[in-house]
Structure formats: structure tokens, C-alpha cells
Design a protein around this motif. Sequence first.
Motif, PDB file in Angstrom:
ATOM      1  N   LYS A 186      23.487 -90.259  -6.447  1.00 20.05           N
ATOM      2  CA  LYS A 186      24.105 -90.877  -7.632  1.00 20.05           C
ATOM      3  C   LYS A 186      25.386 -90.152  -8.017  1.00 20.05           C
ATOM      4  O   LYS A 186      26.278 -90.719  -8.640  1.00 20.05           O
ATOM      5  CB  LYS A 186      23.123 -90.861  -8.815  1.00 20.05           C
ATOM      6  CG  LYS A 186      22.121 -91.994  -8.762  1.00 20.05           C
ATOM      7  CD  LYS A 186      21.279 -92.044 -10.038  1.00 20.05           C
ATOM      8  CE  LYS A 186      19.817 -91.819  -9.708  1.00 20.05           C
ATOM      9  NZ  LYS A 186      19.039 -91.231 -10.793  1.00 20.05           N
ATOM     10  N   ASN A 187      25.487 -88.879  -7.652  1.00 19.97           N
ATOM     11  CA  ASN A 187      26.698 -88.097  -7.925  1.00 19.97           C
ATOM     12  C   ASN A 187      27.599 -87.991  -6.695  1.00 19.97           C
ATOM     13  O   ASN A 187      28.489 -87.139  -6.656  1.00 19.97           O
ATOM     14  CB  ASN A 187      26.322 -86.674  -8.373  1.00 19.97           C
ATOM     15  CG  ASN A 187      25.495 -86.652  -9.641  1.00 19.97           C
ATOM     16  OD1 ASN A 187      25.699 -87.465 -10.532  1.00 19.97           O
ATOM     17  ND2 ASN A 187      24.549 -85.734  -9.723  1.00 19.97           N
ATOM     18  N   ASN A 188      27.316 -88.818  -5.669  1.00 21.79           N
ATOM     19  CA  ASN A 188      28.062 -88.741  -4.401  1.00 21.79           C
ATOM     20  C   ASN A 188      27.934 -87.382  -3.717  1.00 21.79           C
ATOM     21  O   ASN A 188      28.885 -86.893  -3.102  1.00 21.79           O
ATOM     22  CB  ASN A 188      29.540 -89.061  -4.605  1.00 21.79           C
ATOM     23  CG  ASN A 188      29.743 -90.545  -4.799  1.00 21.79           C
ATOM     24  OD1 ASN A 188      29.102 -91.350  -4.110  1.00 21.79           O
ATOM     25  ND2 ASN A 188      30.584 -90.895  -5.748  1.00 21.79           N
ATOM     26  N   ILE A 189      26.795 -86.775  -3.834  1.00 28.35           N
ATOM     27  CA  ILE A 189      26.539 -85.487  -3.182  1.00 28.35           C
ATOM     28  C   ILE A 189      25.457 -85.717  -2.126  1.00 28.35           C
ATOM     29  O   ILE A 189      24.409 -86.306  -2.418  1.00 28.35           O
ATOM     30  CB  ILE A 189      26.064 -84.440  -4.226  1.00 28.35           C
ATOM     31  CG1 ILE A 189      27.148 -84.190  -5.278  1.00 28.35           C
ATOM     32  CG2 ILE A 189      25.650 -83.134  -3.545  1.00 28.35           C
ATOM     33  CD1 ILE A 189      28.393 -83.510  -4.768  1.00 28.35           C
ATOM     34  N   THR A 190      25.748 -85.241  -0.900  1.00 30.00           N
ATOM     35  CA  THR A 190      24.796 -85.465   0.193  1.00 30.00           C
ATOM     36  C   THR A 190      23.694 -84.402   0.180  1.00 30.00           C
ATOM     37  O   THR A 190      23.824 -83.354  -0.462  1.00 30.00           O
ATOM     38  CB  THR A 190      25.499 -85.371   1.559  1.00 30.00           C
ATOM     39  OG1 THR A 190      26.006 -84.030   1.695  1.00 30.00           O
ATOM     40  CG2 THR A 190      26.650 -86.360   1.664  1.00 30.00           C
ATOM     41  N   LYS A 191      22.656 -84.688   0.966  1.00 29.48           N
ATOM     42  CA  LYS A 191      21.566 -83.710   1.109  1.00 29.48           C
ATOM     43  C   LYS A 191      22.104 -82.398   1.668  1.00 29.48           C
ATOM     44  O   LYS A 191      21.707 -81.321   1.231  1.00 29.48           O
ATOM     45  CB  LYS A 191      20.484 -84.271   2.039  1.00 29.48           C
ATOM     46  CG  LYS A 191      19.369 -83.283   2.292  1.00 29.48           C
ATOM     47  CD  LYS A 191      18.208 -83.900   3.039  1.00 29.48           C
ATOM     48  CE  LYS A 191      17.018 -82.960   3.087  1.00 29.48           C
ATOM     49  NZ  LYS A 191      17.218 -81.759   3.867  1.00 29.48           N
ATOM     50  N   GLU A 192      23.034 -82.498   2.631  1.00 28.67           N
ATOM     51  CA  GLU A 192      23.609 -81.295   3.241  1.00 28.67           C
ATOM     52  C   GLU A 192      24.354 -80.466   2.201  1.00 28.67           C
ATOM     53  O   GLU A 192      24.253 -79.244   2.171  1.00 28.67           O
ATOM     54  CB  GLU A 192      24.568 -81.667   4.394  1.00 28.67           C
ATOM     55  CG  GLU A 192      23.877 -82.194   5.650  1.00 28.67           C
ATOM     56  CD  GLU A 192      23.167 -83.544   5.432  1.00 28.67           C
ATOM     57  OE1 GLU A 192      23.706 -84.398   4.673  1.00 28.67           O
ATOM     58  OE2 GLU A 192      22.068 -83.738   5.999  1.00 28.67           O
TER      59      GLU A 192
END
Lengths: 202, 168
Positions: A186-192
Amino acid sequence: MGKLMIVNGSPRAVKSNSKNYIEILKKNINKDIEEYNAISKKIDLFISKLNSCSDLLLVFPLYADGLPVTLMRFLKELENAKLTQKIKVHVLINCGFVEPEQNNVAVEMIKLFCKKNHFDFGSVLRIASGEAILKTPFAFIAKWNIKKLCKSIEKEKQVNIKCTMPISKKTFIKASTNYWIKYGQKNNITKEQMDTMKIEDI
Amino acid sequence: MNLLMSDISLNITLKDDNKYVDLSKLKIANCVGCFGCWTKTPGKCVIRDDATKVYPLIAHSQKIIYVSRLYLGSYDITMKTMLERAIPTQKAFIRLHNGETHHYQRNVLEKDAVIIAYGDISEKEQKIFKKLVERNANNMCFKDWKIYFVKEQDVEKTVIAEVNKWEN
Ligand SMILES: Cc1cc2nc3c(=O)[nH]c(=O)nc-3n(C[C@H](O)[C@H](O)[C@H](O)COP(=O)(O)O)c2cc1C
């Protein structure tokens, strides 16, 4: 029997899980209530309202295995207040992890507060997986336990109860991993990116 | 490196690359539980105050000494505020650790902790604090810890004795 004062001790007050638990509680209690957010810092108003109550319910999250600073500040102010009647303190604590026992030390702290300041100690509900449970099919378990807490406050019968999601730790970990991945997305942050080992770029 | 962190000013100078953090001189707001450090700017708190200089030091220390007044068997507000603000050192993701669910750590060294708790501390309060530190050990990477309960006037000499052990 007097009114019940409900204090939300979460620093997220209006957007907190504590708030959601309080909403369920309000639907289930047959008692007049007052409400207060510990972050609002209107302690004089709070004390004047508390003086019309017989019971005080502290609703708060577990923070670093103990009481959140927001609640500690509030308790220090309460210690200095002039109260006109004896009040019984109850606890509804929730924590993020799946084991309700992780809340035990924080409950001991509230008991010590009561002993030190001559408050009666009443009932306790310890909710675990508190960040998630209301968003799952197991919400009914939390609701059922909150109802039990309401009954015990109304009937002045002390209980010390706990609840969590009835799933294995492995399943909990899997579900929570998915939950956090979606949260990041939702914040444009990936799992990596969320998995970075760096702390402040070091 | 090793870290000495206290909630009162101590008259002490450390050798080598050891660091002394005097929390009473820093401006640190309380954690607001926004989870930004896990889901928006992973590893960094979104509140850009003095805490952002302290939690990397906590993470990268091999030995720590925490000095704090107690309240209700907890670290009092100054120290507890900093400890709550240290969650950027953990990841959002959860693992099994010592049989319980806990967060994965980022680049955090396992550490030996010495905790100097001061004030007028009852036996009951000591008991609660010991349990708190034991629980914290899981989340703060303590492999070993020792707790001293002392009067305020004895803090400095207890700290000096412990710091001297670093240098031997
Ligand atoms: C700074 C911080 C520390 C936390 N420490 C713990 C902890 O030690 N154990 C735990 O199970 N959950 C911990 N949590 C998770 C919260 O207890 C959990 O998210 C809870 O649902 C928050 O409730 P609230 O929305 O009412 O504030 C922590 C959260 C934050 C932000």
C-alpha cells in the motif's frame, strides 16, 4: 454501582486496535460510561469525570513487553489526582504476537500501580494477535471474551481471561507475513525493501 | 563497540570507540505506533529526532549498560521512550524464537547487557523488572544480562565498575 470510565492508553488512540475493542465493549456493557484518550492530556477534565465513576478500565497495547509511554504518563498524573471515592481498575490489554502470556508482565505493572495507590484491582482480559484478530474469521473469539469481561465488571466478579487466534504458530507466522507484505504494498514498498538489514543506512 | 546509555547525566569519559548516550540531554518523542519504520522507510523511523542517532548505536553494540530509574517495575519514561523508538532495528516479519513468536532482527549484534536500575525499589518491583528484562531479551538480542538495583547515589560507582570491566 457507579459509572465505568474507559481509558484508551494507545498512542494511536483514534486509529487504534484498542479503540476497536472499546467499541465492542460499549455495545455489550450495561453500565453508563465515560471515555478518555490518554494522549489528549486533559487530565483535570478526566479526573472530574472519574469522580463520578466506580470503575476504571484501562485499554492499551503491549509496547516493548511493558506499558506504552503514553499510558505511563497518564498513570503518573492519576497518582497525583485527588479522588473522592474508591475506584476499581480493570485491564484490557492487547499485543501483536500470538501468545497472550506475553502480556503478563504489563498486567503485573498495573497491579503494582493499584497496590501503591490504593485502588482495587478487578478483572483482566489479555488479547493476543491483537493487531489481526478482528480482521479475521476469529473476531468472534475476541468479541466473546470482551462480553465476558463486561459481565465480570457489571457483576463485580473478578476474572482473568485471555484469548488469541486458535491457529498454530506456523500458520500465524504465514498469515502475518502476508499481512505485512500487503501493508508495505500500500506504501509502494516491496517485501525485499521491508527485509533490509540496514538500520539508518548502516 | 560498547554503549552506555543513561537517563541521568553521569560524570564519565569512555575510551576507544565506546559511546555514552545521555538521554536526559536528547530530544526524543514517543513512538506513535505508525509502523512507518517497517512499511514506509524500512529501518528508519519517520520521526527524525535524536532517537534516529541512538537506535543504530544500540543495534551495533556488543555490550551495553543501561542506567534507568524504575517506575512500576518498568524502565521509567525517559529510557522506555527510547526503547520503544528502537523498533526500526526489527523487521515487520515474524519468526519463531525461543518457542515464541518474535520479529526478525535487522543488523543487530547479539549482546551482553548490564542494567543498572536505581531508585527506591521494592522487592515486588524488582521481581517485575527482572521478568521484564527477561522478556525484553528475546526482542533486544540479549544473550546474557545482569541487573543491579541500586540507590541513586550509588549509580556512578556502579557504572564505573562495569565500564572498567569493558577495558580489561
Ligand atoms: C513500539 C511498539 C512496541 C511493541 N511491542 C510489542 C511487544 O513487545 N509484544 C507484542 O506482542 N506486541 C508489541 N507491539 C505490537 C502492539 O502491541 C500491537 O500492534 C497492538 O495491536 C497495538 O494496539 P493499538 O492499536 O491499540 O495501539 C508493539 C508495537 C509498537 C508500535
